[in-house]
Design an enzyme around this catalytic site. Structure first.
Site: not given
Length: 441
Positions: A85, A280, A296, A393
């Site tokens: 991202e 998130k 993990d 962004h």
């Protein structure tokens, strides 16, 4: 449509690719070429990657970036991040630089306890089961001695084994709730091996015990498995400064910035729809370092989101307050990590990432990763309450759009300069790109 295939796992790598190309690729040759482009030229290294999972056909690359200038407990760190991202690494680096000038990040380990459970069904008198457990408990520890020997020598091992009556949630359901200290290992295989030995001994002893009736002796072991919810394997990271030091924003004065920031975090704590997106963003930073260090990230995600719900409502993992003229922002997050075992000693880039981090212990890695999550969240909330998230962004996303359009190096340079002070949208970039092409023709 693909046809069913028998014995697929026994096919060679090339045979698997041939079957895949025949059944799924629109352009067979082009598809095979793409897969082969991502093979490592070093055959030995490629063979290593092929053996990480089953039915490997190629490698799926993620960019590995670095975010420097993280001052953590008065020591500088450069943090490796594996993520696809755009803007995540840039935001982390920006937050690191911001707090570097305001005392840096401070961290503290709140606990390192990991959990595993033997889930079983028992049809009988609960008081008899309790008496049996008291009698058999020392044998359960003894049953694991060969498994735990090396871990115990280093100061780890099984901490507790507890009988829990869960019949109020599910008829006849009980569990042996076990806690572990696994030191620098994540410990999944260690914990599961211990649990299976405990379950086997528990069941065998029950069959021989005179306390039980024939029906009660027939304890059914359903499963023995570690838990990825580790509410006592938690790390805290924080930043703080005087309000007047929050002085880098053109649109808000320091007090306004602090007030608005605290309100934004409070909204994430009160509103689950916002909390999910808020968290998130935290996991953007956390997962990127977890992945780069061979841990993990699915387990970390599951545990973190469960922790965010521990009150019965899904809430923010970060907190902010203003007290006595001091702005404080912090995170508490469960992180069950390892720096030995698994991919940490196999994957060359994982080994290099741990080297970049000065070969940390599991406890040190917990602190670094918590900081990455906090930094990411600070950068995101700061953008949201000032310029908005899209400005930064979309600037980072501009290169992705230009690559999709097949822009040349000169065209990329042109558009980076063109959009320096303009709003970027996908449709607008396409229009300007096509206009430029038409003009040049």
């Amino acid at each position: 449509m693909a046809e069913p295939v028998n014995g697929f796992s026994k096919l060679t790598k090339n045979q698997k690719i041939e079957w895949l190309a025949k059944n799924h690729f629109i352009n067979k040759e082009e598809g095979i070429k793409t897969l082969e482009q991502y093979w490592n030229k070093d055959a030995k290294l490629q063979a290593l990657h092929d053996e990480f999972i089953e039915n490997t056909i190629s490698n799926f690359y993620l960019p590995l970036g670095i975010a420097p200038n993280f001052l953590i407990n008065q020591k500088y760190h450069t943090i490796p991040m594996a993520i696809e991202e755009s803007s995540v690494v840039a935001a982390a680096g920006k937050a690191a630089k911001y707090w570097q000038q305001r005392g840096g990040f401070k961290t503290k380990i709140l606990g390192t306890e990991k959990i595993g459970q033997v889930h079983f069904m028992y049809h009988g008198d609960a008081s008899k089961l309790k008496s049996f457990f008291t009698e058999v408990e020392p044998k359960l520890y003894k049953a694991t001695e060969t498994i735990t020997e090396n871990m115990r020598k280093r100061g780890g091992g099984i901490s507790t084994i507890e009988l829990r009556n869960k019949t109020s949630q599910l008829d006849n359901y009980y569990q042996l709730h076990c806690t572990f200290e696994t030191l620098d290992a994540m410990g999944a295989n260690f914990i599961n091996s211990c649990l299976e030995a405990i379950a086997k001994t528990f069941s065998a002893e029950a069959h021989q015990n005179s306390l039980f009736s024939p029906e009660e002796k027939n304890i059914e072991i359903v499963m023995s498995i570690l838990s990825n919810y580790v509410p006592n394997c938690v790390v805290k990271a924080e930043v703080s400064c005087k309000i007047e030091e929050l002085n880098e924003d053109k649109n808000l004065n320091p007090q306004e910035f602090a007030d608005k920031f605290v309100r934004a975090v409070a909204i994430a704590n009160a509103e689950p729809h916002r909390a999910v997106t808020h968290n998130k963003g935290i996991m953007n930073g956390v997962d990127a370092v977890v992945l780069a260090t061979g841990n993990d990230f699915r387990a970390i995600e599951a545990g973190a989101h469960a922790y965010a719900s521990k009150s019965g409502s899904y809430k923010s993992l970060t907190h902010a307050e203003i007290k006595d003229g001091i702005f404080k922002f912090w995170i508490e997050i469960p992180l069950a990590l390892g720096t030995v075992g698994g991919l940490t000693s196999l994957h060359p880039l994982v080994k290099l990432s741990l080297e970049i981090l000065d070969k940390p212990s599991a406890r040190a890695l917990m602190q670094i990763i918590a900081v990455a999550g906090l930094a990411q969240n600070f950068a995101a909330v700061r953008s949201l309450i000032t310029d908005g998230i899209q400005k930064g962004h979309m600037k980072m996303h501009l290169m992705n759009i230009l690559n999709q359009l097949g822009a040349t190096a000169e065209e990329k340079a042109y558009f980076v300069d063109f959009y320096k002070n303009k709003t970027i949208t996908h449709s607008n970039v396409i229009k300007e790109f096509n206009d430029l092409k038409a003009k040049n023709v």
